[in-house]
Design an enzyme around this catalytic site. Structure first.
Site, short mmCIF file in Angstrom:
data_model
loop_
_atom_site.label_atom_id
_atom_site.label_comp_id
_atom_site.label_asym_id
_atom_site.label_seq_id
_atom_site.Cartn_x
_atom_site.Cartn_y
_atom_site.Cartn_z
N ASP A 151 -6.97 -1.49 4.41
CA ASP A 151 -6.05 -2.55 4.00
C ASP A 151 -6.38 -3.90 4.62
O ASP A 151 -5.81 -4.92 4.22
CB ASP A 151 -4.60 -2.18 4.38
CG ASP A 151 -4.09 -0.99 3.60
OD1 ASP A 151 -4.48 -0.85 2.43
OD2 ASP A 151 -3.31 -0.20 4.16
N ASP B 239 0.87 -1.17 0.00
CA ASP B 239 0.00 0.00 0.00
C ASP B 239 0.91 1.22 0.00
O ASP B 239 2.05 1.16 0.49
CB ASP B 239 -0.89 -0.02 1.25
CG ASP B 239 -1.64 1.29 1.43
OD1 ASP B 239 -2.42 1.64 0.53
OD2 ASP B 239 -1.43 1.94 2.46
#
Length: 627
Positions: free
Chosen positions: A508, A311
């Site tokens: 996430d 990410d």
């Protein structure tokens, strides 16, 4: 005597074996020496029956017991009259439990050291100013507590005292004390310095950082790796080979003693103990590096990993953009625009709001209280400040409040803008940039040196911003504009596998759970991300990702080496014994040496060789308040 009693309580069969050996040795010098074979043989068969029953229970539980060779060796040596050799094999079986316990404790020591620091009570400040010791389970957010010198902070809190010094090494591995000032976050598990401080709890004990880490440690200590299960299955071919060599030696020589001599050196100890010890040692070493590995199977996946996905925001970058410029419209001053924006944003929990407020603080601008403030999801904030209706947020959101279109302020790659209006008049734009972590590029390079063939960046940001960060870090594969579902789909489809995903935020959590291994930057990150991940990095340092993979790779190498090293030595001794040049009693003692060598080899995973060559530049700036 006390030590003997303690040993007998924990390892009665080891003590029993030694006592039988001592008794038999004394009896050899007396007329009762004729009873020695009965004593040794009878005791050996009792231990063999106990182990055989254990194998039956293992089979009933769905696992294969691997003591068959030892049990067969005991029975064979008793049958051919090698009673002392039988007792040495018994010592291997019973002493193996004690040796395994020591080795596992040695390997687990760093992993479980957190548990010894877990506080049970806190000193709560009553309304009248006195203190009362209460169980930490009774502490609630908002409660004020006193932390005395050198005590452990019981719950996550903010510092009420003007300043304080805390040792966070148990949590983060950082050896230097951390100096905090009033209002800053104090993590549970940190150890207070030499002066008492007052804190205000922000979370209950169950939700605090330290208790979550303790839970992760407990989960990690109970796990079992696929490689360890594979070691269990080594027992079948190894047993077949040992019985084949022993049977062939008996058939060719015509001497039944050859069968026993071969089997006494065919120990399964490298399979029983060495591999599990290596994996526990690797998890212990990872814990010392500030990385909690929830399952030892994760280390095996690290060994085979070929893709790492990151990410962007909060992982490769700081996750909290810094204010770099204020661009007022013609009728306003820059400080006025920023002060109005910060006064409205101070009531928002959004990351960008915190950046605006921090920017105003750096410029020494005083914020005004708002009469009311409303936050619009995915839009921005509306607030009444100093008698003005202030709107802060996206360009489309502010344009709607103004009633006309607003020209986009020019931006370079990596920048973003927050727009501001007051009383339906556009007042200006704030430019922010999310900086890349200084050691992110070195971490990417380290991963490539470790054999990671594919590095991927997933982000919800615009393409231009994503490409700017990717170019800075030399990442070729970029997926921009991703929603959580898009990240999950990308990780599911990515090749080559296994794939490791690294992230930090609530959004996430799904993709961390989807990846073969999910790594959460949990030092200041999301609880949801930490719970769904397989690995939690306790320190706000991206280089720990490369360290974790290095530890996993060496741990698996050491585990497999210990298995094959022990098996190879055992096979070599079996071949020597097959020619009749290795008496059973000598072979039994040699096999004990093989067992010790295998376990010591496995304990190499505790060391730090796996991080050699891994660049671990530390994060140079502390960010205790970052989102």
């Amino acid at each position: 005597m006390r030590l003997l009693v303690l040993a007998a309580r924990h390892y009665p069969w080891v003590v029993g074996t030694l006592l039988v050996a001592a008794a038999a040795a004394v009896m050899m010098a007396t007329p009762a020496r004729e009873l020695v074979p009965w004593l040794l043989g009878g005791y050996a068969l009792v231990v063999a029956a106990r182990s055989a029953w254990g194998m039956v229970r293992d089979l009933m539980a769905g696992t294969l017991g691997i003591d068959l060779l030892a049990v067969t060796a005991i029975c064979a040596t008793v049958a051919v009259g090698e009673y002392w050799a039988a007792l040495v094999v018994v010592l291997m079986l019973t002493g193996g439990e004690a040796l395994e316990d020591y080795a596992a404790h040695r390997a687990r020591r760093d992993l479980t050291s957190l548990l010894s620091h877990a506080p049970e009570r806190g000193h709560q400040i009553r309304p009248d100013g006195t203190t009362e010791d209460v169980p930490i389970a009774d502490v609630r957010p908002g409660d004020r507590l006193v932390v005395r010198p050198h005590e452990t902070v019981p719950v996550d809190a903010t510092l009420v005292s003007p300043s304080g010094t805390f040792d966070e090494s148990t949590l983060t591995g950082e050896s230097l004390p951390v100096d905090l000032t009033v209002g800053q976050e104090v993590l549970s598990g940190a150890v207070n310095g030499s002066s008492a401080v007052t804190i205000a709890a922000t979370r209950s004990a169950a939700d605090s950082q330290f208790q979550q880490i303790v839970a992760l440690v407990a989960e990690a200590a109970e796990s079992k790796s696929r490689v360890v299960r594979l070691a269990d299955r080594f027992a079948v071919p190894f047993t077949a080979v040992a019985l084949g060599i022993a049977g062939t030696a008996w058939w060719l020589s015509g001497e039944a003693v050859r069968f026993a001599e071969v089997l006494v050196v065919a120990t399964p100890c490298p399979l029983i103990i060495a591999a599990p010890v290596a994996f526990m040692a690797g998890m212990s070493r990872a814990a010392r590096e500030g990385v909690i590995v929830k399952s030892s199977a994760t280390l095996e996946v690290f060994h085979r990993a070929r893709t790492v996905a990151f990410d962007k925001t909060g992982t490769l970058t700081w996750g909290r953009p810094d204010l770099t410029d204020v661009r007022p419209s013609d009728a306003f001053e820059a400080d006025d625009v920023l002060r109005l924006a910060a006064s409205a944003e101070q009531y928002s929990a959004h990351t960008l709001a915190a950046s605006v407020v921090a920017g105003a603080q750096r410029r020494g601008l005083a914020r005004s209280p708002a009469e009311h403030a409303d936050e619009v999801t995915a839009g921005g904030v509306r607030a009444r400040v100093d008698g003005r209706d202030v709107v802060v947020g996206k360009r489309s959101f502010v344009a709607e409040a103004v009633g006309s279109d607003i020209a986009a302020t020019p931006l370079t790659s990596g920048e973003l803008a927050v727009y501001v209006a007051a009383d339906r008049t556009y007042t200006g734009a704030l430019v922010l940039r999310d900086e890349v972590r200084p050691n992110a590029r070195a971490t990417i390079a380290d991963l490539r040196r470790q054999g990671i063939r594919h590095i991927l960046m997933l982000t919800g940001d615009a393409e231009a911003t994503a490409q700017h960060v990717a170019a800075e870090l030399a990442i070729d594969d970029v997926r921009a504009g991703c929603l959580p579902a898009d990240k999950v789909a990308a990780v599911r489809a990515v090749t080559p596998r296994p794939v490791v995903m690294v992230g930090d935020g609530v959004n996430d959590a799904p993709v961390l759970a989807t990846a073969d291994v999910g790594i959460a930057m949990g030092a200041r990150g999301s609880t949801a991300a930490s719970e769904s991940a397989d690995v939690v990095i306790l320190r706000d340092d991206i280089s720990r990702v490369a360290r974790a993979l290095a530890v996993g790779r060496e741990t698996v190498d050491v585990a497999l080496q210990s298995i094959w090293f022990g098996i190879s030595l055992s096979v070599a001794l079996m071949l020597v014994a097959a020619f009749g040049v290795l008496p059973a009693i000598v072979g039994a003692w040699l096999q004990e040496a093989v067992d010790v060598v295998s376990i010591l080899w496995a304990l190499r995973a505790v060391g730090s060789r796996g991080t050699r060559g891994v660049r671990t530049a530390e994060t140079p700036r502390a960010e205790p308040s970052r989102v």
